[in-house]
Motif scaffolding. Structure first.
Motif, PDB file in Angstrom:
ATOM      1  N   PHE A   1       0.839  -1.193   0.001  1.00 50.04           N
ATOM      2  CA  PHE A   1      -0.037   0.038  -0.082  1.00 50.04           C
ATOM      3  C   PHE A   1       0.891   1.193  -0.043  1.00 50.04           C
ATOM      4  CE2 PHE A   1      -1.686   3.438   2.764  1.00 50.04           C
ATOM      5  CZ  PHE A   1      -2.551   3.912   2.155  1.00 50.04           C
ATOM      6  N   THR A   2       1.662   1.538   1.060  1.00 44.32           N
ATOM      7  CA  THR A   2       2.541   2.491   1.071  1.00 44.32           C
ATOM      8  C   THR A   2       3.525   2.681  -0.151  1.00 44.32           C
ATOM      9  OG1 THR A   2       4.255   1.208   2.188  1.00 44.32           O
ATOM     10  CG2 THR A   2       2.937   2.693   3.692  1.00 44.32           C
ATOM     11  N   TYR A   3       4.070   1.677  -0.718  1.00 43.43           N
ATOM     12  CA  TYR A   3       4.698   1.760  -2.051  1.00 43.43           C
ATOM     13  C   TYR A   3       3.930   2.277  -3.187  1.00 43.43           C
ATOM     14  CZ  TYR A   3       7.558   0.090  -5.982  1.00 43.43           C
ATOM     15  OH  TYR A   3       8.161   0.204  -7.143  1.00 43.43           O
ATOM     16  N   LEU A   4       2.623   1.793  -3.123  1.00 47.04           N
ATOM     17  CA  LEU A   4       1.704   1.932  -4.307  1.00 47.04           C
ATOM     18  C   LEU A   4       1.257   3.614  -4.445  1.00 47.04           C
ATOM     19  CD1 LEU A   4       0.095  -1.244  -5.130  1.00 47.04           C
ATOM     20  CD2 LEU A   4       1.212  -0.171  -6.922  1.00 47.04           C
ATOM     21  N   VAL A   5       1.061   4.016  -2.957  1.00 47.68           N
ATOM     22  CA  VAL A   5       0.665   5.332  -3.065  1.00 47.68           C
ATOM     23  C   VAL A   5       1.890   6.268  -3.347  1.00 47.68           C
ATOM     24  CG1 VAL A   5       0.419   7.229  -1.152  1.00 47.68           C
ATOM     25  CG2 VAL A   5      -0.661   5.154  -0.919  1.00 47.68           C
ATOM     26  N   GLY A   6       3.020   6.007  -3.606  1.00 45.15           N
ATOM     27  CA  GLY A   6       4.095   6.627  -3.970  1.00 45.15           C
ATOM     28  C   GLY A   6       4.191   6.247  -5.594  1.00 45.15           C
TER      29      GLY A   6
ATOM     30  N   ILE B   1      -3.896   3.802  -7.573  1.00 43.89           N
ATOM     31  CA  ILE B   1      -4.931   3.999  -6.354  1.00 43.89           C
ATOM     32  C   ILE B   1      -5.745   2.997  -6.186  1.00 43.89           C
ATOM     33  CG2 ILE B   1      -6.608   5.695  -5.510  1.00 43.89           C
ATOM     34  CD1 ILE B   1      -4.033   7.379  -5.230  1.00 43.89           C
ATOM     35  N   ILE B   2      -6.088   2.412  -7.183  1.00 39.86           N
ATOM     36  CA  ILE B   2      -7.126   1.431  -7.149  1.00 39.86           C
ATOM     37  C   ILE B   2      -6.574   0.156  -6.311  1.00 39.86           C
ATOM     38  CG2 ILE B   2      -8.587  -0.273  -8.161  1.00 39.86           C
ATOM     39  CD1 ILE B   2      -9.325   1.989 -10.167  1.00 39.86           C
ATOM     40  N   MET B   3      -5.314   0.184  -6.891  1.00 39.89           N
ATOM     41  CA  MET B   3      -4.562  -1.053  -6.045  1.00 39.89           C
ATOM     42  C   MET B   3      -4.327  -0.714  -4.454  1.00 39.89           C
ATOM     43  SD  MET B   3      -1.431  -2.475  -8.580  1.00 39.89           S
ATOM     44  CE  MET B   3      -1.162  -1.395  -9.661  1.00 39.89           C
ATOM     45  N   CYS B   4      -4.110   0.503  -4.472  1.00 42.03           N
ATOM     46  CA  CYS B   4      -3.958   1.082  -2.711  1.00 42.03           C
ATOM     47  C   CYS B   4      -5.163   0.785  -2.157  1.00 42.03           C
ATOM     48  CB  CYS B   4      -3.711   2.454  -2.755  1.00 42.03           C
ATOM     49  SG  CYS B   4      -2.170   2.858  -3.156  1.00 42.03           S
ATOM     50  N   LEU B   5      -6.118   1.145  -2.722  1.00 46.08           N
ATOM     51  CA  LEU B   5      -7.596   0.813  -1.919  1.00 46.08           C
ATOM     52  C   LEU B   5      -7.906  -0.569  -1.516  1.00 46.08           C
ATOM     53  CD1 LEU B   5      -9.674   3.643  -3.547  1.00 46.08           C
ATOM     54  CD2 LEU B   5      -8.631   3.724  -1.336  1.00 46.08           C
ATOM     55  N   LEU B   6      -7.549  -1.839  -2.724  1.00 45.13           N
ATOM     56  CA  LEU B   6      -7.733  -2.936  -2.745  1.00 45.13           C
ATOM     57  C   LEU B   6      -6.584  -3.256  -1.443  1.00 45.13           C
ATOM     58  CD1 LEU B   6      -8.071  -4.043  -6.346  1.00 45.13           C
ATOM     59  CD2 LEU B   6      -9.858  -3.881  -4.394  1.00 45.13           C
ATOM     60  N   PHE B   7      -5.539  -2.907  -1.310  1.00 43.33           N
ATOM     61  CA  PHE B   7      -4.647  -3.532  -0.399  1.00 43.33           C
ATOM     62  C   PHE B   7      -5.247  -3.017   1.253  1.00 43.33           C
ATOM     63  CE2 PHE B   7      -1.266  -4.294  -3.520  1.00 43.33           C
ATOM     64  CZ  PHE B   7      -1.061  -5.530  -3.316  1.00 43.33           C
ATOM     65  N   VAL B   8      -5.683  -1.850   1.132  1.00 45.96           N
ATOM     66  CA  VAL B   8      -6.253  -1.492   2.419  1.00 45.96           C
ATOM     67  C   VAL B   8      -7.218  -2.380   2.850  1.00 45.96           C
ATOM     68  CG1 VAL B   8      -7.266   0.210   3.952  1.00 45.96           C
ATOM     69  CG2 VAL B   8      -5.315   0.712   2.250  1.00 45.96           C
ATOM     70  N   THR B   9      -8.003  -2.476   1.768  1.00 44.68           N
ATOM     71  CA  THR B   9      -9.280  -3.323   1.899  1.00 44.68           C
ATOM     72  C   THR B   9      -9.151  -4.637   2.536  1.00 44.68           C
ATOM     73  OG1 THR B   9     -10.344  -2.072   0.524  1.00 44.68           O
ATOM     74  CG2 THR B   9     -11.582  -4.148   1.163  1.00 44.68           C
TER      75      THR B   9
ATOM     76  N   LEU C   1      -5.785   8.044   9.207  1.00 43.82           N
ATOM     77  CA  LEU C   1      -6.372   7.040   8.313  1.00 43.82           C
ATOM     78  C   LEU C   1      -7.547   7.766   7.629  1.00 43.82           C
ATOM     79  CD1 LEU C   1      -5.228   4.148   7.419  1.00 43.82           C
ATOM     80  CD2 LEU C   1      -6.960   3.327   8.804  1.00 43.82           C
ATOM     81  N   THR C   2      -8.249   8.538   8.289  1.00 46.90           N
ATOM     82  CA  THR C   2      -9.567   9.262   7.600  1.00 46.90           C
ATOM     83  C   THR C   2      -8.784  10.354   6.526  1.00 46.90           C
ATOM     84  OG1 THR C   2      -9.635  10.930   9.353  1.00 46.90           O
ATOM     85  CG2 THR C   2     -10.860   8.897   9.595  1.00 46.90           C
ATOM     86  N   TRP C   3      -7.739  10.805   7.164  1.00 43.82           N
ATOM     87  CA  TRP C   3      -7.017  11.586   6.166  1.00 43.82           C
ATOM     88  C   TRP C   3      -6.830  11.068   4.736  1.00 43.82           C
ATOM     89  CZ3 TRP C   3      -5.335  16.873   6.360  1.00 43.82           C
ATOM     90  CH2 TRP C   3      -5.551  17.599   7.387  1.00 43.82           C
ATOM     91  N   ASP C   4      -6.133   9.869   5.031  1.00 45.61           N
ATOM     92  CA  ASP C   4      -5.626   9.114   3.848  1.00 45.61           C
ATOM     93  C   ASP C   4      -6.768   8.589   2.721  1.00 45.61           C
ATOM     94  OD1 ASP C   4      -3.218   8.701   2.674  1.00 45.61           O
ATOM     95  OD2 ASP C   4      -3.148   6.493   3.529  1.00 45.61           O
ATOM     96  N   VAL C   5      -8.011   8.016   3.432  1.00 47.20           N
ATOM     97  CA  VAL C   5      -8.869   7.656   2.742  1.00 47.20           C
ATOM     98  C   VAL C   5      -9.648   8.871   1.953  1.00 47.20           C
ATOM     99  CG1 VAL C   5     -11.283   6.954   2.993  1.00 47.20           C
ATOM    100  CG2 VAL C   5      -9.929   5.872   4.374  1.00 47.20           C
ATOM    101  N   LEU C   6      -9.685   9.975   2.446  1.00 46.57           N
ATOM    102  CA  LEU C   6      -9.901  11.140   1.712  1.00 46.57           C
ATOM    103  C   LEU C   6      -9.111  11.532   0.512  1.00 46.57           C
ATOM    104  CD1 LEU C   6     -11.058  13.996   4.272  1.00 46.57           C
ATOM    105  CD2 LEU C   6     -12.477  12.719   2.559  1.00 46.57           C
ATOM    106  N   VAL C   7      -7.986  11.807   0.811  1.00 45.69           N
ATOM    107  CA  VAL C   7      -6.897  12.075  -0.300  1.00 45.69           C
ATOM    108  C   VAL C   7      -6.936  11.346  -1.301  1.00 45.69           C
ATOM    109  CG1 VAL C   7      -5.576  13.779   1.141  1.00 45.69           C
ATOM    110  CG2 VAL C   7      -4.864  11.477   1.183  1.00 45.69           C
ATOM    111  N   LEU C   8      -6.785   9.901  -0.833  1.00 45.07           N
ATOM    112  CA  LEU C   8      -6.749   8.768  -2.042  1.00 45.07           C
ATOM    113  C   LEU C   8      -7.747   8.807  -2.962  1.00 45.07           C
ATOM    114  CD1 LEU C   8      -4.938   5.906  -0.189  1.00 45.07           C
ATOM    115  CD2 LEU C   8      -3.971   7.365  -1.854  1.00 45.07           C
ATOM    116  N   ASN C   9      -9.053   8.987  -2.239  1.00 50.69           N
ATOM    117  CA  ASN C   9     -10.254   8.822  -3.076  1.00 50.69           C
ATOM    118  C   ASN C   9     -10.505  10.279  -4.008  1.00 50.69           C
ATOM    119  OD1 ASN C   9     -11.635   6.243  -2.806  1.00 50.69           O
ATOM    120  ND2 ASN C   9     -11.659   6.756  -0.481  1.00 50.69           N
TER     121      ASN C   9
END
Lengths: 226, 337, 424
Positions: free
Chosen positions: C66-71, C106-114, C137-145
C-alpha cells in the motif's frame, strides 16, 4: 506473416485454461498451514481470589486428633521456659526461617500462649498480628496501614463492606515469611511466535529457526532452547 | 524478431465495436470466442469465490446488523434488544446462559492501577486469571498481560525475557515487570481509530465497541505498550470456562477480525469489585482504586512511593504506575549481598 | 448520455482485441487476479490468520504494498509538472499514461487496504462515524479517493473529448490538473504522516520519513513510466520521442540522489547516536538477538538502488537498452526498501521488547500478486483503449480500423520507424 492457426489455439485455449483454473480453485488441493498452537493447560485452582494461606484465628487453636484444641489446654501442662526450636517435641512441622528472629517468645507470649507478645509485657490477640509484626517491620507496617503494602480484596471502594485487607499471616508464613520460589504458570504461546530465540543451545546461529521449528524441535527435543 | 503491432484488429479476430465491414462469419466467430472466454472467466470467478462455502456466518459475524448504530447512539431500548441478541447468540454458540450488562462509569471515580515492582515474583497468576475472567481466546491464545523477566540494572524491556518459566522464579538477579494496558489519559490508540470504535470513558478506561471495529489494527500500531490484541480468527473458549458475568464493552466473547484489550475488568470494577488480576496476585504487588479519593490505596501510593511511569517520554500520561518499596534483598532472591 | 454509454461499450470491446501476445498477457493477469480472489476468499473465510501477521507484527505485506503504491500513484505528477508548468513538449502526449497509471495505482492501494481489514463487511462504518481530523487514516481515505476522482476526471474527460473530436475546454480540466499536482504530494505526505505520527514506534517517528517517501516515489514512479513508455513504443504505433525518456531519466536521477542522501542522513543519525531507539534499525540492517530475516533483503535493496543510481549517472543509460534495467533495479530496490523495509522493522522488536519475525504466507503473497495483476490488467486496458483514441482511430463517428490492409500498413509503417531509430 500469418500465424492464424496459432491465433486459433490461443483463442480457444483461453477458455480451456480458465476452466482448468476454475476446477483447481474449486477443489483447492492445497491445504493451508494451521499456525494455532494447542491451548496450554492452566491449573484453575491457582487463580482464585482466596488468601494464600489460612491464618490463625483468635483465640488460637490447632487441630489435635481432629479436635480443635486451645493453646492453653496443652500449655497449662508445660513449663514456661525458654524452649529452643530444635528441642521441640510438638510443633515440629514448623520450619523456622525468619532471619535472626528464631526464638519462639519473640512473638508468642511466654505466659499466655493464646496471645502474642508486644514489648513491655503488652500482648495482642492473633487477630492483631500486624501490630506484632510492626514491632520489627516498621516501614512495612506503615505501608500496610496505608494500603501500599499487602493485599486488599473484595472492593476498591473505601468503606465498602466487601472490602477486606488481608492480614500479614494470610500471605506470609510467620515462621518463614519470605515467599517460596516456584515454577510460574505457563508463558506466552501466541501464533507464529515460533521457538524463542534463533540461537540453539549450541550457540549455532540459525536464522530460519523461527520458521522451521518443527525441524529444529526434532534435532533439539530436550526442549531447553531458551 | 519484429512483432506485429498490437493496436490493430489484424490478430485473433474481434473488432473495436460495431464493425460491419468485416465478413459476417468472422465477426460472429469472434463474438462467440469472446463470449466463451468471458463465460469461462465467470466460471473461474465463481470457483475462486468457492472457499466462501465453508464460512460459518453465524459464528463469524454473530449478531451483526448492517444497520446497527454506534454504541454511543444506541437508545436504552435498542441496547436492551441488542444485549438480548448477544445473550441468545452466546447460548447458541456455547450453551451458556450469560448476562450481558452495561455498567456505566461512576461519577467522581477515576481508576488508577499501581504495581509494586519490589514485590512481583513473576508467577503469572494475573495473566491467567485475566484470561479466565475476560473470556479471552484460548486458541489462538490471547493474553492482555505480559510479564517480562528483567535483569537488574535496566528498565529497557528489550533486555527482558518474555518466555521465562523453565526455572523457578524469582530468579536471582532479576525482577519482573508485568505490562498491560496503561489506560492512558492521552491515548494514542483512540486518536488513530478511523471509525471511533475505541474511546476513553469518564472513569479513564479505554474501551472498544467490538461490533463497530473494522479491524484495521492502526491502534495496535499506535500503542507504545503493546496492549492491544487482534482476533486473527474466530476465538475459541471452552464452554465450561466461559465467565457468564459479562459486559458489552468488556468481556463478552469477541468475534473474529476485531481488536480487544484490557478494560480494568470494568464488568467488576464499575460494580465496586477489584480487577481479576489483582485478586489473583499472590504477592500483593497489584493495587487498584480511585485516584480522586485521597484515602484510596492508589492515592497513598502516588503520594508516598517512588513511581516509575513507563515510557513517560511518549507523553501518553498513563493511569498505570510502577512503584517500589524500601526493601533489602530477600534470602531466596540471592540479590546483592 | 447514450453517446457516453456507447463510448464505454466500445472501450470494453476494444479491450478484448489484440494479438496473441496481448491475449496471453491478459490471460496471465486474469489468472493471477483470479488466484488472488481465491486466496482472498480463503482469507475471508478463515480470518487474517491465513496471513503471516501476528499481534507482534500486525502490519505486513499488504500495508507495505500500500505505501509503495501510494508513491507510484503520486509519480504521475512528475509528468504533469514538466508538461503543465514547464511546458515540456515531448511529454505532452505522454502525460496521460502517467495519470492513467495513477488511477490504477490508487485502485490497487484501496484494494490493499481493504484486504488488510479484519472486518471488510463493516467498511460502511467509515461513512457513519468518520474520525476526522483526528485519525490520519481518515485523511488518507479522503486524499486517496479524491486523487482517484481527480485523475479519473482528467483522463476520462481528455480521452472522451478526443473520441468526440472536440477541443477540450481548458476550464474543465486545467484547474483540476493543478489541484492534482498539490494532491499528489498530499497523498504521499499523509501516508507518511500515518506512520510518522506514532510516538510509540521510534522507527517511524522521524520527520525525515515524509521527504524520503516523496523522494523514493518520485524516482520509482517515473522509472515505472519509462518502462511503460518503452512497452508502448514496442507494442504500438504510439510515438514516444527520445527526449521524453531523457527528461524522465533526469527526474529519476535527481529524485533518486535525494532519496539516497536522505537514507544516508537517517542511517547516520541512528547509528552515530546509537540511542536506545536503534533496535528496529539494527534489526533491519544487521539483525538483533540472532533474528535477521530482513537483513539480506535490505542489503539487496541498497545494492540495487546504488547500482541503479550509478548507472543513471553514467552516460550508458542514455541508450534505452541500459535505461530499462536501471529502472527495473530501482523499482524493485525501492519496493523492498519502502515496502517491507519500512513497515516490518517498526514492529520488531515490539514496544515491550519481544522479537517475533514476520514471514508472509503463500496465501498472503497470492492476494498481493492478485491485486498487482488486477492493477496491471486495468492499466493495460486503459492504455489499450487510449492509444487508438489518441491516434484518432477510435472516434465517435468512425469505425475502428480493423481491415487487414490498414493493419498491415500500420505495422509496416511502424517497423520502418523503429528500424531507423534503434538498429538491431
Amino acid at each position: 506473416m500469418s500465424n492464424r492457426p496459432f491465433e486459433v489455439v490461443i483463442s480457444w485455449g483461453i477458455p480451456l485454461v480458465l476452466l482448468a483454473l476454475a476446477a483447481v480453485m474449486f477443489w483447492s488441493p492445497i491445504e493451508l498451514d494451521d499456525p494455532i498452537p494447542a491451548p496450554v493447560h492452566v491449573d484453575r485452582m491457582s487463580l482464585g481470589a482466596h488468601p494464600v494461606r489460612v491464618a490463625m484465628h483468635d483465640p488460637a487453636a490447632i487441630e489435635v486428633a481432629s479436635f480443635d484444641v486451645n493453646c492453653n489446654q496443652c500449655h497449662a501442662l508445660f513449663e514456661h521456659d525458654s524452649i529452643n526450636p530444635p528441642g521441640l517435641t510438638r510443633h515440629n512441622d514448623i520450619v523456622m526461617n525468619h532471619g535472626e528472629n528464631s526464638w519462639c517468645f519473640s512473638c508468642h507470649d511466654i505466659e499466655q500462649r493464646q496471645r502474642l507478645a508486644l514489648t513491655a509485657g503488652e500482648t495482642v490477640g492473633y487477630d492483631e498480628v500486624p501490630r506484632l509484626c510492626g514491632k520489627c517491620h516498621g516501614p512495612t507496617w506503615r505501608d500496610w496501614q496505608r494500603g501500599t503494602h499487602g493485599k486488599t480484596v473484595g472492593s476498591w471502594k473505601t468503606g465498602d463492606e466487601r472490602q477486606r485487607r488481608l492480614s500479614c499471616t494470610e500471605c506470609h508464613d510467620p515462621h518463614s515469611p519470605a515467599f517460596a520460589a516456584g515454577i510460574p504458570l505457563p508463558g506466552p504461546n501466541t501464533i507464529r511466535m515460533g521457538k524463542h530465540g534463533a540461537h540453539g543451545d549450541d550457540g549455532v546461529h540459525r536464522p530460519l529457526a523461527q520458521w522451521m521449528h518443527h525441524i529444529i524441535d526434532d534435532a533439539h527435543s530436550d526442549g531447553t532452547d531458551h | 524478431m519484429r512483432l506485429p503491432v498490437l493496436n490493430q484488429g489484424d490478430s485473433g479476430g474481434g473488432c473495436g465495436g460495431g464493425c460491419p465491414p468485416e465478413p459476417p462469419g468472422d465477426s460472429r466467430r469472434s463474438f462467440l470466442r469472446t463470449t466463451v472466454s468471458v463465460g469461462a472467466g465467470f466460471a473461474a470467478l465463481g470457483a475462486a469465490l468457492s472457499p466462501l462455502r465453508d464460512l460459518d456466518v453465524d459464528k463469524a459475524f454473530s449478531g451483526d446488523s448492517l444497520l446497527r448504530d454506534h454504541y454511543k447512539e444506541l437508545s436504552a431500548e435498542e441496547k436492551a434488544r441488542l444485549f438480548a441478541d448477544i445473550e441468545a447468540q452466546i447460548d447458541r454458540s456455547y450453551g451458556v446462559k450469560a448476562s450481558v450488562g452495561d455498567p456505566q462509569p461512576i461519577p467522581g471515580v477515576e481508576f488508577v492501577y499501581a504495581l509494586n515492582l519490589s514485590r512481583c515474583d513473576g508467577n503469572r497468576a494475573c495473566v491467567h486469571a485475566c484470561v479466565k475472567e475476560n473470556n479471552q481466546s484460548r486458541s489462538p491464545e490471547i493474553q492482555y498481560i505480559r510479564v517480562v523477566e528483567m535483569p537488574i540494572g535496566t528498565f529497557d524491556p528489550e533486555h527482558g525475557d518474555h518466555y521465562y518459566g523453565d526455572e523457578e522464579t524469582p530468579k536471582p538477579g532479576h525482577f519482573y515487570m508485568p505490562m498491560q494496558c496503561h489506560q492512558c489519559a492521552n491515548p494514542p490508540c483512540t486518536k488513530v481509530c478511523p471509525v471511533e470504535a475505541t474511546w476513553q470513558e469518564a472513569d479513564g478506561i479505554t474501551v472498544i465497541d467490538y461490533d463497530w471495529c473494522i479491524g484495521c489494527r492502526y491502534c495496535q500500531a499506535a500503542c507504545p505498550y503493546w496492549a492491544r490484541r487482534f482476533n486473527w480468527t474466530d476465538p475459541e473458549i471452552p464452554a465450561d470456562e466461559l465467565n457468564p458475568d459479562m459486559a458489552y464493552l468488556s468481556n463478552r466473547p469477541r468475534s473474529r477480525g476485531v481488536m480487544e484489550k484490557c478494560t480494568f475488568c470494568l464488568q467488576r470494577t464499575r460494580k465496586g469489585r477489584m480487577p481479576a488480576c489483582l485478586e489473583a496476585c499472590p504477592t500483593g504487588a497489584r493495587k487498584f482504586g480511585n485516584i480522586l479519593d485521597p484515602s484510596s490505596e492508589v492515592s497513598q501510593i502516588l503520594r508516598n512511593k517512588r513511581i516509575l511511569v513507563l515510557k513517560e517520554e511518549v507523553g501518553t500520561r498513563p493511569r498505570f504506575f510502577y512503584y517500589f518499596d524500601e526493601r533489602g534483598p530477600q534470602p531466596n532472591e540471592g540479590g546483592a549481598a | 448520455m447514450r453517446a457516453y454509454a456507447r463510448f464505454l461499450y466500445r472501450c470494453f470491446r476494444v479491450s478484448f482485441v489484440g494479438d496473441w501476445r496481448y491475449q496471453l498477457w491478459m490471460l496471465g493477469l486474469t489468472i493471477l487476479t483470479l488466484l488472488g480472489i481465491n486466496a482472498w476468499a480463503r482469507q475471508f473465510t478463515e480470518g487474517l490468520i491465513t496471513t503471516g501477521m501476528t499481534d507482534q507484527v500486525s502490519w505486513g505485506l499488504f500495508i507495505a504494498n500500500f505505501t509503495y503504491l501510494v508513491g507510484m500513484a503520486a509519480a504521475a505528477v512528475m509528468l504533469v509538472i514538466p508538461v503543465y508548468i514547464y511546458r515540456n513538449k515531448e511529454l505532452h502526449d505522454l502525460v496521460i499514461f502517467g495519470e492513467l497509471f495513477a488511477v490504477a495505482a490508487i485502485i490497487m492501494c484501496l484494494l490493499f487496504v481493504t484486504v488488510d481489514l479484519g472486518r471488510p463487511d463493516r467498511m460502511h462504518h467509515m461513512l457513519l462515524r468518520f474520525n476526522f481530523p483526528m485519525s490520519l487514516l481518515t485523511w488518507d481515505v479522503l486524499v486517496l479517493n479524491v486523487y482517484l476522482l481527480l485523475n479519473l476526471h482528467i483522463c476520462g474527460y481528455l480521452i472522451y473529448c478526443r473520441y468526440r473530436r472536440q477541443e477540450p475546454s481548458r476550464w474543465f480540466y486545467i484547474p483540476f490538473v493543478f489541484i492534482s499536482i498539490v494532491w499528489a504530494i498530499s497523498i504521499h505526505t499523509v501516508t507518511a504522516f500515518l506512520l510518522v505520527g506514532l510516538g510509540g514506534r521510534p522507527f517511524w517517528n522521524s520527520a525525515i520519513i515524509a521527504p524520503r517517501f516523496l523522494a523514493s516515489a518520485f524516482s520509482a514512479g517515473p522509472a515505472f513510466i519509462i518502462l511503460t513508455l518503452m512497452a508502448i513504443e514496442w507494442f504500438t504505433t504510439h510515438p514516444v520521442p527520445r527526449k521524453a525518456y531523457m527528461t524522465l531519466r533526469g527526474i529519476v536521477l535527481v529524485a533518486m540522489t535525494i532519496n539516497v542522501f536522505l537514507l544516508g542522513s537517517e542511517l547516520f543519525t541512528e547509528f552515530y547516536a546509537d540511542s536506545a531507539h536503534i533496535a528496529s534499525v539494527k534489526y533491519l540492517w544487521f539483525g538483533i538477538h540472532g533474528h535477521d530475516q530482513l537483513v539480506p533483503w535490505i542489503w539487496t535493496a541498497l545494492g540495487m538502488n546504488l547500482l541503479a543510481l550509478v548507472m543513471l549517472y553514467l552516460p550508458i543509460t542514455k541508450s534505452k537498452k541500459l535505461l530499462a534495467p536501471a529502472c527495473l533495479l530501482l523499482i524493485v530496490g525501492i519496493w523492498i526498501e519502502k515496502g517491507m523495509g519500512l513497515i516490518v522493522p517498526a514492529f520488531v522488536p515490539t514496544p515491550i521488547g519481544e522479537v517475533v519475525e514476520y514471514m508472509p504466507t503463500a496465501n498472503e503473497i497470492l492476494i498481493c500478486l492478485g491485486i498487482w495483476a488486477f492493477g496491471l490488467l486495468l492499466y493495460t486496458i486503459f492504455v489499450r483503449v487510449t492509444i487508438p483514441v489518441l491516434s484518432g482511430r477510435l472516434v465517435e463517428d468512425q469505425i475502428f480500423h480493423t481491415t487487414p490492409n490498414a493493419a498491415a500498413e500500420f505495422a509496416a509503417d511502424q517497423r520502418r520507424t523503429r528500424t531507423q531509430e534503434v538498429p538491431s
